[in-house]
Design a protein around this motif. Structure first.
Motif, PDB file in Angstrom:
ATOM      1  N   ALA A  39      52.931  34.401  32.404  1.00 17.49           N
ATOM      2  CA  ALA A  39      52.239  35.045  31.875  1.00 17.49           C
ATOM      3  C   ALA A  39      51.413  36.845  32.758  1.00 17.49           C
ATOM      4  O   ALA A  39      50.695  37.795  31.653  1.00 17.49           O
ATOM      5  CB  ALA A  39      50.622  35.307  31.429  1.00 17.49           C
ATOM      6  N   GLY A  40      52.333  36.368  33.451  1.00 17.68           N
ATOM      7  CA  GLY A  40      51.755  37.664  34.678  1.00 17.68           C
ATOM      8  C   GLY A  40      52.900  38.956  34.214  1.00 17.68           C
ATOM      9  O   GLY A  40      53.844  38.802  33.242  1.00 17.68           O
ATOM     10  N   MET A  74      44.991  38.932  41.413  1.00 16.04           N
ATOM     11  CA  MET A  74      45.514  37.695  41.697  1.00 16.04           C
ATOM     12  C   MET A  74      44.238  36.050  40.745  1.00 16.04           C
ATOM     13  O   MET A  74      43.336  36.139  41.428  1.00 16.04           O
ATOM     14  CB  MET A  74      45.362  37.239  43.073  1.00 16.04           C
ATOM     15  N   GLN A  75      44.910  35.035  40.545  1.00 20.73           N
ATOM     16  CA  GLN A  75      43.841  34.016  39.959  1.00 20.73           C
ATOM     17  C   GLN A  75      44.523  32.885  40.401  1.00 20.73           C
ATOM     18  O   GLN A  75      46.001  32.601  41.111  1.00 20.73           O
ATOM     19  CB  GLN A  75      44.551  34.264  38.969  1.00 20.73           C
ATOM     20  N   ILE A 131      50.180  36.128  41.805  1.00 31.77           N
ATOM     21  CA  ILE A 131      49.816  37.363  41.300  1.00 31.77           C
ATOM     22  C   ILE A 131      50.208  37.120  39.788  1.00 31.77           C
ATOM     23  O   ILE A 131      51.141  36.877  38.914  1.00 31.77           O
ATOM     24  CB  ILE A 131      51.146  38.232  42.236  1.00 31.77           C
ATOM     25  N   VAL A 132      49.324  37.395  38.922  1.00 34.80           N
ATOM     26  CA  VAL A 132      48.974  37.543  37.451  1.00 34.80           C
ATOM     27  C   VAL A 132      49.286  39.006  37.335  1.00 34.80           C
ATOM     28  O   VAL A 132      49.948  39.456  36.032  1.00 34.80           O
ATOM     29  CB  VAL A 132      48.193  37.310  37.094  1.00 34.80           C
ATOM     30  N   LEU A 133      48.647  40.066  37.731  1.00 40.43           N
ATOM     31  CA  LEU A 133      49.057  41.623  37.560  1.00 40.43           C
ATOM     32  C   LEU A 133      49.811  42.015  38.742  1.00 40.43           C
ATOM     33  O   LEU A 133      48.528  42.010  39.136  1.00 40.43           O
ATOM     34  CB  LEU A 133      47.777  42.152  36.511  1.00 40.43           C
ATOM     35  N   LYS A 134      50.502  43.399  38.203  1.00 38.48           N
ATOM     36  CA  LYS A 134      51.325  44.293  39.880  1.00 38.48           C
ATOM     37  C   LYS A 134      51.002  45.824  39.390  1.00 38.48           C
ATOM     38  O   LYS A 134      51.976  45.170  37.691  1.00 38.48           O
ATOM     39  CB  LYS A 134      52.072  43.218  40.587  1.00 38.48           C
ATOM     40  N   SER A 135      50.192  46.096  39.290  1.00 44.03           N
ATOM     41  CA  SER A 135      50.689  47.166  39.150  1.00 44.03           C
ATOM     42  C   SER A 135      50.877  48.506  40.046  1.00 44.03           C
ATOM     43  O   SER A 135      50.578  48.254  41.502  1.00 44.03           O
ATOM     44  CB  SER A 135      48.978  48.065  38.364  1.00 44.03           C
TER      45      SER A 135
END
Length: 172
Positions: A81-82, A152-153, A161-165
């Protein structure tokens, strides 16, 4: 009928102390014990362990990117889902873009200078399952850098890492 508060007419005959005066006389050790009482040794140990594991995940992310090690990146990212988000500037217009972290990991190429000397600017553990880290990632050959914001979760006991912006700061 006029209401007159009775308390205004009652005078205290006892020698009661002001509660504020009593509290201010407690020793600093009392306050320290009170604060530490809210955190059990297990909580403090778990937070230290989480911090260490998050820092290791960030190190794996940087090392995977630098060496082009797809397997190391896949271990660091939530591949199901990342997402990675960035603003793509095309001339005068800007557009928010996104890509699955699995796609990003599969397209990585080695970059010898990537992230050498990176710094964790901010790390906040929101709770035992969620953390946010902001890291400054230098690109020495280009004399520029990225600022990555990583959500991070903890998934199955591992920080991912689930979301990187990111924002790219080009050479000036």
């Amino acid at each position: 009928m006029t209401y007159i508060p009775m308390l205004a007419f009652i005078k205290s005959t006892s020698k009661q102390k002001n509660p504020i005066d009593t509290i201010s006389k407690f020793s600093p050790m009392f306050y320290l014990a009170l604060i530490l009482g809210f955190f059990s040794p297990q909580d403090l140990l778990a937070q230290k362990r989480d911090t260490t594991n998050i820092e290791q995940a960030i190190e794996n992310y940087i090392a995977g990117w630098r060496t082009g090690n797809i397997e190391l990146l896949k271990k660091t990212f939530d591949l199901e889902a990342g997402v990675v988000l960035w603003v793509d500037k095309n001339g005068e217009s800007e557009q928010l873009k996104s890509m699955a972290l699995s796609e990003l990991a599969n397209g990585v190429k080695p970059d010898d200078g990537f992230g050498i000397g990176y710094t964790i600017q901010d790390l906040k553990i929101i709770d035992s399952k969620l953390a946010i880290a902001t890291i400054k990632v230098p690109l020495p050959r280009k004399k520029s850098y990225y600022i990555d914001c990583l959500e991070m979760q903890k998934i199955n006991g591992e920080w991912k890492i689930v979301l990187k912006s990111f924002v790219y700061f080009p050479k000036e």
